[in-house]
Design a protein around this motif. Structure first.
Motif, PDB file in Angstrom:
ATOM      1  N   UNK A   1       0.844  -1.205   0.000  1.00 37.39           N
ATOM      2  CA  UNK A   1       0.000   0.000   0.000  1.00 37.39           C
ATOM      3  C   UNK A   1       0.873   1.247   0.000  1.00 37.39           C
ATOM      4  N   UNK A   2       1.912   1.257   0.820  1.00 40.35           N
ATOM      5  CA  UNK A   2       2.784   2.422   0.923  1.00 40.35           C
ATOM      6  C   UNK A   2       3.400   2.763  -0.430  1.00 40.35           C
ATOM      7  N   UNK A   3       3.744   1.731  -1.213  1.00 37.37           N
ATOM      8  CA  UNK A   3       4.459   1.946  -2.471  1.00 37.37           C
ATOM      9  C   UNK A   3       3.522   2.052  -3.671  1.00 37.37           C
ATOM     10  N   UNK A   4       2.223   2.062  -3.441  1.00 40.45           N
ATOM     11  CA  UNK A   4       1.304   2.142  -4.574  1.00 40.45           C
ATOM     12  C   UNK A   4       0.326   3.307  -4.424  1.00 40.45           C
ATOM     13  N   UNK A   5      -0.706   3.189  -3.594  1.00 48.09           N
ATOM     14  CA  UNK A   5      -1.767   4.195  -3.615  1.00 48.09           C
ATOM     15  C   UNK A   5      -2.044   4.855  -2.262  1.00 48.09           C
ATOM     16  N   UNK A   6      -1.141   4.725  -1.294  1.00 45.54           N
ATOM     17  CA  UNK A   6      -1.388   5.300   0.029  1.00 45.54           C
ATOM     18  C   UNK A   6      -1.528   6.817  -0.019  1.00 45.54           C
ATOM     19  N   UNK A   7      -0.679   7.486  -0.777  1.00 48.99           N
ATOM     20  CA  UNK A   7      -0.733   8.946  -0.837  1.00 48.99           C
ATOM     21  C   UNK A   7      -2.096   9.426  -1.327  1.00 48.99           C
TER      22      UNK A   7
ATOM     23  N   UNK B   1      10.545  -3.540   2.598  1.00 47.75           N
ATOM     24  CA  UNK B   1      10.540  -3.612   1.140  1.00 47.75           C
ATOM     25  C   UNK B   1      11.642  -2.748   0.541  1.00 47.75           C
ATOM     26  N   UNK B   2      11.977  -1.636   1.185  1.00 47.64           N
ATOM     27  CA  UNK B   2      13.069  -0.803   0.684  1.00 47.64           C
ATOM     28  C   UNK B   2      14.363  -1.610   0.636  1.00 47.64           C
TER      29      UNK B   2
ATOM     30  N   UNK C   1      17.495  -6.804  -4.534  1.00 49.12           N
ATOM     31  CA  UNK C   1      17.175  -7.305  -5.877  1.00 49.12           C
ATOM     32  C   UNK C   1      17.909  -6.487  -6.929  1.00 49.12           C
ATOM     33  N   UNK C   2      17.883  -5.161  -6.797  1.00 49.63           N
ATOM     34  CA  UNK C   2      18.546  -4.305  -7.772  1.00 49.63           C
ATOM     35  C   UNK C   2      20.056  -4.537  -7.803  1.00 49.63           C
TER      36      UNK C   2
END
Length: 221
Positions: free
Chosen positions: A1-7, A123-124, A130-131
């Motif tokens: 949620x934080x990285x998609x549509x929370x804002x 997730x950060x 991964x990167x």
């Protein structure tokens, strides 16, 4: 949620309830569910239906999960089978989370024992690993859609060209019922609308919204 549509949700809540004091908590699904049950939180967005007294649930969307690698990494190659892929280091969400359990079940069903599965609560941190080519991520591609579009990350195809058995991750809103909590249902309705708008923006391959009849709207006094 934080990285998609929370804002977008926070903006909608602020517009709809300008005098509401909003406190955000980012934590694991297990911890959020525990805090909801204890009454420390009013609404949580997590991965499971919660069968608790005085708690309502609504599934908002399903996030497909894929195998993700750094494009410039030696890990970015063809894998003939899940067993071949599982020889690499696998990176996913925290221990005992829904994605972690689903991946272990998938590997077990395919006869894969002792895989190297690394659980990461942040997730950060997971995205950075991964990167940097540390391993193969088992995550929803929507969380790294910009890196995929930029070519920094690659969504692997395994064996027959599928994502090989990875299931979608459900996103569920759960909220407490009771006196003074009447606004919760309307906030969940806002979240459902925002998720559908976000899915239209990024495409069903990234987010598949679950459509429901409109929730009741709380009237203002």
């Amino acid at each position: 949620v934080v990285y998609t549509w929370l804002t977008a949700l926070v903006a909608a809540i602020s517009a709809r309830f300008p005098h509401l004091e909003l406190e955000l908590t980012s934590d694991s699904a297990r911890s959020l569910s525990h805090q909801l049950q204890k009454g420390y939180l009013d609404i949580v967005f997590q991965t499971d239906l919660l069968r608790l007294d005085a708690v309502e649930n609504l599934e908002l969307a399903r996030y497909p999960i894929g195998w993700i690698v750094a494009s410039a990494s030696p890990l970015n190659r063809d894998y003939g089978s899940l067993a071949e892929l599982a020889q690499e280091r696998l990176i996913t969400f925290g221990a005992h989370s829904r994605p972690h359990q689903d991946i272990l079940s998938l590997l077990h069903l395919n006869g894969i024992v002792a895989p190297r599965v690394n659980c990461v609560n942040s997730f950060a941190a997971m995205g950075r690993l991964i990167e940097d080519g540390f391993g193969v991520g088992a995550i929803p591609p929507v969380l790294v859609r910009e890196q995929l579009q930029q070519g920094k990350l690659t969504l692997l195809q395994v064996g027959d060209g599928s994502h090989h058995g990875l299931s979608s991750l459900s996103l569920v809103a759960s909220w407490r019922l009771g006196s003074g909590l009447e606004f919760c249902q309307e906030i969940v309705a806002l979240a459902s609308q925002i998720v559908q708008e976000f899915a239209l923006q990024v495409g069903d391959s990234f987010v598949a919204p679950v459509r429901h009849p409109p929730l009741g709207v709380v009237g203002e006094k």
